[in-house]
Scaffold this motif. Structure first.
Motif, PDB file in Angstrom:
ATOM      1  N   SER A  61      45.619  31.301 -11.403  1.00  0.00           N
ATOM      2  CA  SER A  61      46.795  30.427 -11.453  1.00  0.00           C
ATOM      3  C   SER A  61      46.531  29.083 -10.786  1.00  0.00           C
ATOM      4  O   SER A  61      47.223  28.099 -11.055  1.00  0.00           O
ATOM      5  CB  SER A  61      47.992  31.104 -10.779  1.00  0.00           C
ATOM      6  OG  SER A  61      47.748  31.296  -9.391  1.00  0.00           O
ATOM      7  N   HIS A  62      45.528  29.023  -9.928  1.00  0.00           N
ATOM      8  CA  HIS A  62      45.242  27.778  -9.214  1.00  0.00           C
ATOM      9  C   HIS A  62      44.541  26.742 -10.100  1.00  0.00           C
ATOM     10  O   HIS A  62      44.280  25.632  -9.645  1.00  0.00           O
ATOM     11  CB  HIS A  62      44.396  28.068  -7.970  1.00  0.00           C
ATOM     12  CG  HIS A  62      45.170  28.735  -6.877  1.00  0.00           C
ATOM     13  ND1 HIS A  62      45.697  28.054  -5.796  1.00  0.00           N
ATOM     14  CD2 HIS A  62      45.538  30.033  -6.720  1.00  0.00           C
ATOM     15  CE1 HIS A  62      46.340  28.901  -5.013  1.00  0.00           C
ATOM     16  NE2 HIS A  62      46.248  30.106  -5.549  1.00  0.00           N
TER      17      HIS A  62
ATOM     18  N   ARG B 285      45.963  25.667 -12.884  1.00  0.00           N
ATOM     19  CA  ARG B 285      47.012  24.915 -13.562  1.00  0.00           C
ATOM     20  C   ARG B 285      47.201  23.554 -12.894  1.00  0.00           C
ATOM     21  O   ARG B 285      47.131  23.453 -11.657  1.00  0.00           O
ATOM     22  CB  ARG B 285      48.328  25.688 -13.557  1.00  0.00           C
ATOM     23  CG  ARG B 285      48.269  27.019 -14.311  1.00  0.00           C
ATOM     24  CD  ARG B 285      49.666  27.519 -14.610  1.00  0.00           C
ATOM     25  NE  ARG B 285      50.415  27.736 -13.376  1.00  0.00           N
ATOM     26  CZ  ARG B 285      50.574  28.918 -12.796  1.00  0.00           C
ATOM     27  NH1 ARG B 285      49.998  29.988 -13.320  1.00  0.00           N
ATOM     28  NH2 ARG B 285      51.289  29.040 -11.697  1.00  0.00           N
ATOM     29  N   PRO B 286      47.443  22.514 -13.689  1.00  0.00           N
ATOM     30  CA  PRO B 286      47.558  21.161 -13.117  1.00  0.00           C
ATOM     31  C   PRO B 286      48.561  21.055 -11.985  1.00  0.00           C
ATOM     32  O   PRO B 286      48.272  20.429 -10.954  1.00  0.00           O
ATOM     33  CB  PRO B 286      47.980  20.311 -14.323  1.00  0.00           C
ATOM     34  CG  PRO B 286      47.432  21.046 -15.505  1.00  0.00           C
ATOM     35  CD  PRO B 286      47.549  22.503 -15.157  1.00  0.00           C
ATOM     36  N   GLU B 287      49.741  21.648 -12.140  1.00  0.00           N
ATOM     37  CA  GLU B 287      50.754  21.536 -11.095  1.00  0.00           C
ATOM     38  C   GLU B 287      50.329  22.255  -9.821  1.00  0.00           C
ATOM     39  O   GLU B 287      50.644  21.821  -8.705  1.00  0.00           O
ATOM     40  CB  GLU B 287      52.106  22.073 -11.586  1.00  0.00           C
ATOM     41  CG  GLU B 287      52.142  23.555 -11.918  1.00  0.00           C
ATOM     42  CD  GLU B 287      51.681  23.892 -13.324  1.00  0.00           C
ATOM     43  OE1 GLU B 287      51.935  25.030 -13.769  1.00  0.00           O
ATOM     44  OE2 GLU B 287      51.078  23.007 -13.980  1.00  0.00           O
ATOM     45  N   GLN B 288      49.560  23.359  -9.968  1.00  0.00           N
ATOM     46  CA  GLN B 288      49.084  24.079  -8.803  1.00  0.00           C
ATOM     47  C   GLN B 288      47.964  23.305  -8.108  1.00  0.00           C
ATOM     48  O   GLN B 288      47.853  23.338  -6.878  1.00  0.00           O
ATOM     49  CB  GLN B 288      48.594  25.473  -9.192  1.00  0.00           C
ATOM     50  CG  GLN B 288      48.190  26.342  -8.020  1.00  0.00           C
ATOM     51  CD  GLN B 288      49.325  26.587  -7.046  1.00  0.00           C
ATOM     52  OE1 GLN B 288      50.435  26.944  -7.457  1.00  0.00           O
ATOM     53  NE2 GLN B 288      49.089  26.397  -5.766  1.00  0.00           N
TER      54      GLN B 288
ATOM     55  N   VAL C  91      47.785  20.127  -7.773  1.00  0.00           N
ATOM     56  CA  VAL C  91      48.447  19.127  -6.937  1.00  0.00           C
ATOM     57  C   VAL C  91      48.939  19.764  -5.640  1.00  0.00           C
ATOM     58  O   VAL C  91      48.767  19.204  -4.541  1.00  0.00           O
ATOM     59  CB  VAL C  91      49.619  18.482  -7.703  1.00  0.00           C
ATOM     60  CG1 VAL C  91      50.435  17.566  -6.776  1.00  0.00           C
ATOM     61  CG2 VAL C  91      49.106  17.699  -8.900  1.00  0.00           C
ATOM     62  N   ARG C  92      49.535  20.945  -5.739  1.00  0.00           N
ATOM     63  CA  ARG C  92      50.027  21.632  -4.533  1.00  0.00           C
ATOM     64  C   ARG C  92      48.873  22.025  -3.616  1.00  0.00           C
ATOM     65  O   ARG C  92      48.988  21.956  -2.389  1.00  0.00           O
ATOM     66  CB  ARG C  92      50.855  22.860  -4.934  1.00  0.00           C
ATOM     67  CG  ARG C  92      52.206  22.525  -5.545  1.00  0.00           C
ATOM     68  CD  ARG C  92      53.113  23.746  -5.598  1.00  0.00           C
ATOM     69  NE  ARG C  92      52.652  24.698  -6.597  1.00  0.00           N
ATOM     70  CZ  ARG C  92      53.090  24.717  -7.862  1.00  0.00           C
ATOM     71  NH1 ARG C  92      53.968  23.815  -8.271  1.00  0.00           N
ATOM     72  NH2 ARG C  92      52.653  25.621  -8.722  1.00  0.00           N
TER      73      ARG C  92
ATOM     74  N   GLN D 205      47.727  19.011  -1.615  1.00  0.00           N
ATOM     75  CA  GLN D 205      48.672  18.719  -0.541  1.00  0.00           C
ATOM     76  C   GLN D 205      48.510  19.700   0.605  1.00  0.00           C
ATOM     77  O   GLN D 205      48.524  19.322   1.787  1.00  0.00           O
ATOM     78  CB  GLN D 205      50.106  18.791  -1.083  1.00  0.00           C
ATOM     79  CG  GLN D 205      51.189  18.518  -0.042  1.00  0.00           C
ATOM     80  CD  GLN D 205      51.091  17.118   0.526  1.00  0.00           C
ATOM     81  OE1 GLN D 205      51.158  16.132  -0.206  1.00  0.00           O
ATOM     82  NE2 GLN D 205      50.927  17.003   1.838  1.00  0.00           N
TER      83      GLN D 205
END
Length: 311
Positions: free
Chosen positions: A256-257, A259-262, A264-265, A268
């Motif tokens: 799952s890591h 994925r583009p949105e992940q 970014v997280r 951060q």
């Protein structure tokens, strides 16, 4: 050539027992038509459903003979346990009965007998099944200690209500300990006790558990599991594994890591740790081969850089 009457809707898509058919108004003659397979006496399967879901194939076997429940590898799969159980995907279905009754002897069935307390048999989507705790113990004899621990961690995990339809863990440590005390002489009990000693509340996945066990086995300090860690005022993280004394955090990153949105997280998160003077060690599946030797090396290096020395 006679055309068979359609079956009632609730019997047309999954296996059923003779009793269920008769109660639904199906005649004995209708059960003789060739569009129904009979894999075991008094059980019928619509022809197109012979290889249906495991739960559908198991349910009639828990109904056709009194005091029968899905158990062992079958219950392991139905409860969707993590961990590796040798032989768990062989086609035969495991059925248990009390030791005061005869063992289940049916085609396609592996029969077991045992002592069962009342709370060790429950229901899952209409079929009788051994409880999660009892299934964990029954399967322990065929698993290695680390994999028994993986399942124990899964049972003890505190759920996240925002993602799951429950607020309590599947089992508590006391419940698993009681299960062992009840069945002190059963095969696999010693391995299960050793596994429970190294089980921890907080692990979110099987790879996290395997990583923790590999780190400890390699002589590294025992990490905390998903502990709330305040990095700075208003910035709180819960690393998969943490060494607060040395300011080292370890995260296992599954598929799952990617994925583009992940991503970014994750960036951060890593920046939050770095600003607080921590090192975040990121571990993936590729680091876990050969008893996680690469993952251990990464974590050891980070700990040593922060002042840890082996005893």
């Amino acid at each position: 050539m006679k055309i068979p009457r359609p079956l009632p809707a609730n019997l047309s898509s999954k296996p059923f027992t003779r009793r269920e058919a008769l109660n639904a108004g199906v005649t004995v003659g209708r059960l003789r038509f060739r569009d129904l397979d009979s894999p075991s006496r008094q059980i019928f399967v619509p022809g197109s459903r012979a290889e249906g879901p495991l739960a559908d194939r198991t349910r009639p076997l828990t109904l056709v003979t009194s005091f029968s429940a899905a158990s062992h590898a079958t219950a392991f799969l139905l409860w969707e346990f993590p961990g590796f159980l040798p032989g768990s995907h062989e086609p035969r279905i495991h059925i248990s009965r009390p030791d005061t009754m005869g063992i289940s002897r049916r085609r396609g069935v592996i029969g077991h007998r045992g002592q069962f307390f009342e709370d060790e048999i429950t229901t899952l989507n209409g079929l009788h099944i051994t409880s999660r705790a009892r299934t964990w113990l029954d399967c322990a004899r065929r698993m290695d200690i680390d994999e028994i621990t993986v399942v124990a961690d899964h049972l003890l995990r505190i759920p996240r209500p925002e993602f799951e339809n429950r607020t309590a863990p599947h089992c508590t440590m006391d419940q698993l300990e009681e299960m062992l005390d009840r069945h002190w002489g059963t095969p696999g009990i010693r391995k299960a006790r050793l596994a429970l000693e190294q089980a921890r509340v907080g692990a979110d996945s099987a790879p996290e558990t395997r990583l923790r066990l590999a780190l400890v086995r390699a002589g590294l300090p025992t990490p905390e599991v998903n502990v709330r860690t305040e990095l700075s005022p208003g910035v709180v993280r819960h690393p998969d594994l943490g060494y607060r004394r040395w300011r080292v955090a370890v995260e296992y990153e599954g598929e799952s890591h990617s994925r583009p949105e992940q991503i970014v997280r994750d960036i951060q998160r890593e920046e939050d740790f770095a600003r607080a003077g921590w090192t975040l060690v990121r571990v993936s599946k590729s680091h876990m081969s050969t008893d996680a030797v690469t993952a251990v090396r990464k974590v050891r290096r980070a700990l040593e850089e922060h002042g840890w020395t082996p005893k």
